[in-house]
Design a protein around this motif. Structure first.
Motif, PDB file in Angstrom:
ATOM      1  N   LYS A  65      27.976  97.826  12.980  1.00  0.00           N
ATOM      2  CA  LYS A  65      28.208  99.340  12.941  1.00  0.00           C
ATOM      3  C   LYS A  65      29.007  99.909  14.059  1.00  0.00           C
ATOM      4  CE  LYS A  65      25.035 100.406   9.263  1.00  0.00           C
ATOM      5  NZ  LYS A  65      25.896 100.303   8.268  1.00  0.00           N
ATOM      6  N   CYS A  66      28.634  99.257  15.305  1.00  0.00           N
ATOM      7  CA  CYS A  66      29.258  99.803  16.571  1.00  0.00           C
ATOM      8  C   CYS A  66      30.473  98.869  16.966  1.00  0.00           C
ATOM      9  CB  CYS A  66      28.354  99.621  17.565  1.00  0.00           C
ATOM     10  SG  CYS A  66      27.348 101.188  17.743  1.00  0.00           S
ATOM     11  N   GLY A  67      30.782  97.952  16.339  1.00  0.00           N
ATOM     12  CA  GLY A  67      31.898  96.973  16.498  1.00  0.00           C
ATOM     13  C   GLY A  67      31.722  95.729  16.117  1.00  0.00           C
ATOM     14  N   GLU A  68      32.830  94.863  16.510  1.00  0.00           N
ATOM     15  CA  GLU A  68      32.403  93.568  15.749  1.00  0.00           C
ATOM     16  C   GLU A  68      31.549  92.694  16.923  1.00  0.00           C
ATOM     17  OE1 GLU A  68      35.046  89.369  14.374  1.00  0.00           O
ATOM     18  OE2 GLU A  68      36.200  91.177  15.046  1.00  0.00           O
ATOM     19  N   ILE A  69      30.665  92.195  16.223  1.00  0.00           N
ATOM     20  CA  ILE A  69      29.993  91.226  17.293  1.00  0.00           C
ATOM     21  C   ILE A  69      30.316  89.832  17.674  1.00  0.00           C
ATOM     22  CG2 ILE A  69      27.734  90.188  17.216  1.00  0.00           C
ATOM     23  CD1 ILE A  69      26.586  92.551  15.554  1.00  0.00           C
ATOM     24  N   TYR A  92      32.848  92.547  21.908  1.00  0.00           N
ATOM     25  CA  TYR A  92      34.027  92.144  22.322  1.00  0.00           C
ATOM     26  C   TYR A  92      34.188  93.356  23.480  1.00  0.00           C
ATOM     27  CZ  TYR A  92      35.022  88.710  19.036  1.00  0.00           C
ATOM     28  OH  TYR A  92      35.204  87.501  18.350  1.00  0.00           O
ATOM     29  N   THR A  93      33.836  94.494  23.591  1.00  0.00           N
ATOM     30  CA  THR A  93      34.413  95.567  24.541  1.00  0.00           C
ATOM     31  C   THR A  93      32.953  96.310  25.151  1.00  0.00           C
ATOM     32  OG1 THR A  93      34.402  97.310  23.121  1.00  0.00           O
ATOM     33  CG2 THR A  93      36.295  96.113  23.056  1.00  0.00           C
ATOM     34  N   GLU A  95      33.045  99.303  25.589  1.00  0.00           N
ATOM     35  CA  GLU A  95      32.937 100.637  24.795  1.00  0.00           C
ATOM     36  C   GLU A  95      32.094 100.502  23.604  1.00  0.00           C
ATOM     37  OE1 GLU A  95      36.436 102.294  22.990  1.00  0.00           O
ATOM     38  OE2 GLU A  95      35.414 103.927  22.158  1.00  0.00           O
ATOM     39  N   ASP A  96      32.112  99.193  23.123  1.00  0.00           N
ATOM     40  CA  ASP A  96      31.213  99.252  21.873  1.00  0.00           C
ATOM     41  C   ASP A  96      29.774  99.125  22.343  1.00  0.00           C
ATOM     42  OD1 ASP A  96      33.384  99.035  20.103  1.00  0.00           O
ATOM     43  OD2 ASP A  96      33.457  96.987  19.855  1.00  0.00           O
ATOM     44  N   ASP A  99      28.471 102.623  22.913  1.00  0.00           N
ATOM     45  CA  ASP A  99      28.422 103.116  21.653  1.00  0.00           C
ATOM     46  C   ASP A  99      26.850 102.665  21.203  1.00  0.00           C
ATOM     47  OD1 ASP A  99      30.467 104.589  22.094  1.00  0.00           O
ATOM     48  OD2 ASP A  99      31.824 103.561  20.794  1.00  0.00           O
TER      49      ASP A  99
END
Lengths: 167, 812
Positions: A65-69, A92-93, A95-96, A99
């Protein structure tokens, strides 16, 4: 955004590393010298307080839910090679990952409150518990009964008979 | 006495905000913390020196937070302490920095902070002067950087201190901004910026008029409203952004800026009351009138406005048309003022959702006393409220504001999970007050599923399941039992099914089953509880069962490629000899099924297996035109009972470039077909895939404009971007054509024997998918057009540029 980083915020930020990392980095301070913050671009999180029974799929369902793992590494008992209640989630980032600290740390997965912490990155070997019995250290001497994490602390289970508290 | 109470209150709050970390800490950490607390009690007995800045910071931050402290006392004491310590540079700097941050982090407190500054200025005019200069510089910075929200809030603060501004104060600035808006609108207003600016100007007006009286007149503001009204341009994308469609939509589509504009016009006609806003300056009026006024520094209008498209915001509410009016009507100025301020609080405090939830629960502290009914008043007790008194429920207003974000199209400001988490925190802080509001919200959304946009429907399911997972999966499922009789393709029945599916994905089948009434048993079939899905070659009613088992062993034992190839070729030959059509598909299906089965234990298992076999898989996908689509089909068939896992595996295959985005889309739309449209995983597969493609195109677009890149690299990026654009257009074309044919009946939806009523629903699904995907496609086209016309590489695209590093094998 940049504003928040420049000035002290009026409320605490939830995307700061916990004191756990501060402490372990202090230990290395002498040789680290003025090295820059190893968590500055961290994309990995340590996730703790999982149930031993929580599966990768469940973790994936919540944490994506916070970005692709990018990668998910389950923490394993050093001897039994079974999950022992923690994992590393890599995004990947950066920022994720931040978050995830803000939005998922401290919420429930599999009906347990999970703890997240920024991590400088997974290294081979870190997936194993460092406790004497193969699991996490915190599960060695735990005095409370936690069905999701193998009952009482392992050392207590092995060393003392049940009901020792009445002696 | 009062002071002690206040301190106690603050301490408590700080602990609330201190975060969740203690809860998950191992026991020995907790123990130490506990002792810490005891020691602190002991320490507090000793009188000790407190740094004036620390004290000031604490007091300013706590302004208006506690109903136990009279806010005018706090204002007076802070102002007094400020003027007493103003000689210290640390205090001057510290205070100005603090309130600059406070204004853009805790907007509820702006009128109170303004009152502090006004009072302090009355005591020492240097204070007002410094604050004004520093804020003007900050305002200019926000304007130059196009940080509209921070600009708006800083401007609001300036408007709130009008009474210490010389002459017309911010009037010149408002006029300049209106001129800028007019220029932008004259260009067509396609970026949405003219609408955003209109909104910024208009929402400042109530704050100016409820602040201590300054040089700006009502006539000036009324003219300003009229001018801005003339500048409004309808947005081209707006029709695709409405949350509800169709004849049964619960309320018409309403644009927030239009609502604000019209509400202000009504207010102008009835003499600008703005009763909702607090007026903390009132007790000090006499002092303020005598205070020194300062010249308002000039703010220069920017020459270049950066930033991407700003989409119009559409009104959303889950409490419309209820028996009691628990939220202000959308057309009232109160509604906009509250939604704006609460919305900003939510938007700004994403870095601490617990603090955010605390502010939301305390919302009634920051507006006029008696603006709301008492906290936690039960809904059915509202009937006892005397005529003429407010019936607005603070909990409903806050829940509404969070849902407004979750249901905002095309995307809310933050990740959806932030809003989920904030709702969870609000529930944890005040369960008795919030849970019933949430219950009514859920029922409202459920009732309107038949009009809801398909993307929002999915967000509703996702939130609902996630929320329940934080509260022991308890919900009054019994009230939906009658709806279990509905057809499986009915939006309500489908919602129930998909919500249960999502819950299972966060938990496990048996656990979820134990939380549901027995009537729901059919939704959790036995097969979901199996450890591993069946390996279909174990059964004899399938072609080549023996070979299937052999291949499984070969792959499992990591046999040499030649052995695998020999067996697979033999299967293809045998199929060919039997005269079966597309003879190579049997071996392909078998290979992918084996990988699924070997990897069935967990995501890492399947990933390592895919990694090991990726060359073979890539080759299989390329040996025949439909081969990749068939591979998608094989995976989804293997995971038929847990399609969410299947969708994840597909996503990984996409990352490895074993599958193209088009093959995934084609399988869902053309192979799974109309029947799949009510399924959550089908939407998830299409949505994830199209978003990946879109993100890649955007990233290439911004790479193309990289200033620091050598020319040849820009050329390469340019070329890649062109290819990506064509592929993206093709993808959307396939989606829309496929869905279009279902919608218009060109292709019959559903299997033979599907009832007439179901066919109607399936067409309805096709239409609603079509709308959502057209929105994605239209937005991308518009953004690209903007980039081209701007002549730069889309500096506004801040999406994760790093995502496309070598680890993400999305390169096609």
């Amino acid at each position: 955004m940049s504003h928040h980083q420049q000035h002290q915020s009026t409320v605490e930020r939830l995307d700061r590393p916990s004191t756990y990392y501060d402490k372990s980095s202090k230990r290395n301070r002498d040789d680290a010298g003025s090295k820059e913050d190893p968590l500055k671009d961290a994309t990995t999180l340590y996730v703790g307080n999982l149930s031993f029974y929580t599966t990768e799929e469940q973790i994936h369902e919540l944490f994506s839910k916070c970005g692709e793992i990018k990668r998910l590494v389950m923490g394993l008992d050093r001897f039994a090679k079974t999950p022992c209640g923690f994992c590393f989630v890599e995004y990947y980032t950066h920022e994720d990952a931040l978050d995830c600290m803000k939005y998922i740390g401290g919420t429930k997965l599999d009906e347990r409150i999970v703890r997240t912490d920024l991590d400088p990155g997974f290294k081979e070997g870190r997936q194993y518990g460092r406790g004497k019995s193969g699991g996490q250290v915190r599960d060695e001497y735990r005095e409370d009964y936690d069905a999701g994490r193998g009952g009482y602390g392992r050392s207590l289970q092995g060393g003392k008979e049940m009901g020792h508290e009445y002696d | 006495m009062v002071d002690r109470g206040g301190r106690y209150e603050r301490d408590n709050r700080e602990r609330d905000r201190g975060g969740y970390r203690d809860q998950g800490r191992p026991q020995h950490f907790k123990k130490r913390r506990y002792q810490d607390d005891e020691e602190r009690d002991y320490r507090q007995q000793r009188p000790r020196y407190e740094d004036p800045m620390v004290r000031l910071r604490k007091d300013v931050l706590a302004i208006a937070e506690s109903p136990l402290i009279k806010v005018e006392d706090s204002i007076r004491s802070i102002a007094k302490s400020l003027s007493a310590h103003w000689d210290h540079e640390a205090i001057r700097k510290g205070f100005v920095t603090l309130i600059k941050t406070l204004v853009v982090e805790q907007p509820f407190k702006i009128p109170f902070v303004a009152a502090i500054v006004l009072c302090a200025n009355a005591q020492k005019h240097e204070i007002g002067k410094l604050v004004l200069d520093e804020f003007a510089a900050q305002l200019q910075e926000y304007l130059d950087q196009c940080e509209w929200r921070n600009f708006k809030l800083t401007l609001r603060f300036m408007g709130s201190i009008s009474c210490m501004l010389d002459g017309e104060g911010v009037a010149t600035l408002l006029n300049d901004l209106a001129n800028l808006t007019g220029d932008l609108a004259a260009e067509g207003g396609s970026s949405g910026l003219s609408e955003e600016l209109s909104y910024v100007i208009l929402i400042t007006i109530p704050y100016i008029l409820t602040a201590a009286p300054g040089g700006i007149t009502e006539e000036f503001l009324a003219t300003l409203i009229e001018r801005l009204e003339g500048m409004q341009v309808p947005s081209a994308v707006e029709p695709l952004l409405s949350p509800y469609t169709g004849p049964n939509a619960p309320y018409p589509t309403m644009n927030n800026t239009s609502l604000l504009l019209n509400a202000l016009k009504d207010e102008a006609a009835s003499g600008f009351k703005f009763e909702i806003l607090a007026r903390p300056w009132e007790p000090f009026l006499a002092e303020l009138e005598a205070a020194t006024k300062h010249f308002f520094p000039t703010i220069t209008m920017p020459t270049a406005l950066e930033g991407g498209t700003i989409f119009p915001k559409i009104y959303f509410s889950v409490f419309q048309g209820a028996v009691y009016e628990t939220v202000p009507p959308p057309t009232s100025i109160t509604s906009t003022i509250l939604r704006d301020s609460i919305g900003d609080t939510i938007g700004l405090l994403d870095f601490n959702r617990i603090a955010c939830a605390r502010f939301l629960i305390d919302v009634d502290c920051y507006f006029s006393p008696n603006a709301f009914i008492k906290r936690a008043t039960p809904f059915d007790k509202i009937s006892e409220i005397p005529e003429g008194k407010s019936t607005w429920k603070p909990e409903d207003i806050c829940v509404d504001a969070i849902f407004t974000n979750i249901f905002q199209l095309p995307q809310p400001e933050h990740k959806l999970v932030y809003y989920h988490a904030t709702l969870t925190e609000v529930c944890k802080l005040a369960p008795q007050a919030v849970a019933p509001s949430l219950g009514r919200a859920i029922r409202y959304l459920y009732r309107n599923l038949e009009s809801m946009d398909v993307e929002l429907r999915y967000r509703f399911i996702d939130w609902f399941a996630h929320h329940l997972s934080n509260f022991g999966y308890t919900w009054k499922w019994t009230e939906w039992i009658p709806d279990l009789e509905l057809s499986k393709v009915h939006p309500k029945r489908s919602f129930i099914q998909e919500a249960v599916e999502k819950e299972i994905r966060l938990s496990f089948a048996n656990r979820i089953k134990s939380t549901l009434p027995e009537q729901y048993c059919g939704l959790v079939p036995e097969d979901k509880e199996k450890e591993l899905p069946d390996f279909k070659f174990e059964s004899d009613d399938i072609a080549f069962p023996e070979e299937g088992k052999q291949l499984l062993n070969l792959i499992r034992q990591k046999a040499p490629n030649e052995e695998v190839d020999t067996l697979m070729n033999a299967i293809t030959d045998a199929a060919n000899n039997k005269g079966l059509s597309d003879p190579s598909k049997y071996a392909r299906d078998m290979y992918m099924t084996c990988i699924c089965h070997i990897g069935a234990k967990s995501l890492s298992h399947v990933l390592s297996c895919i990694e090991r076999c990726k060359d073979k898989l890539t080759q299989l996908g390329q040996e025949f035109p439909q081969a990749q689509r068939q591979i998608v089909g094989t995976v989804m068939r293997y995971w038929a009972d847990q399609p969410g896992i299947g969708a994840n595996v597909i996503d990984k295959l996409l990352n490895y470039s074993i599958l193209t985005p088009l093959s995934v889309i084609e399988w869902v739309i053309l192979d799974a077909g109309g029947e799949a449209l009510p399924r959550g995983h089908a939407w998830e597969m299409v949505n994830t895939t199209t978003r990946k493609v879109v993100l890649r195109t955007r990233n290439l677009a911004s790479a193309r404009g990289g200033d620091d890149l050598p020319e040849e690299q820009i050329a390469i990026a340019e070329q890649q971007h062109e290819v990506a654009k064509v592929e993206q257009a093709e993808l959307f074309r396939v989606v829309m054509e496929g869905l279009g044919r279902y919608e218009d009946g060109g292709v019959v939806v559903g299997k033979e024997g599907t009832s007439g009523e179901d066919v109607v629903w399936l067409k309805w699904w096709a239409a609603s998918w079509l709308r959502a995907l057209k929105r994605q496609s239209d937005i991308e086209e518009a953004e690209e057009a903007m980039r081209v016309s701007a002549g730069t590489g889309g500096g506004a695209m801040e999406e994760d540029g790093e995502k496309e590093d070598e680890d993400n094998a999305m390169e096609v």
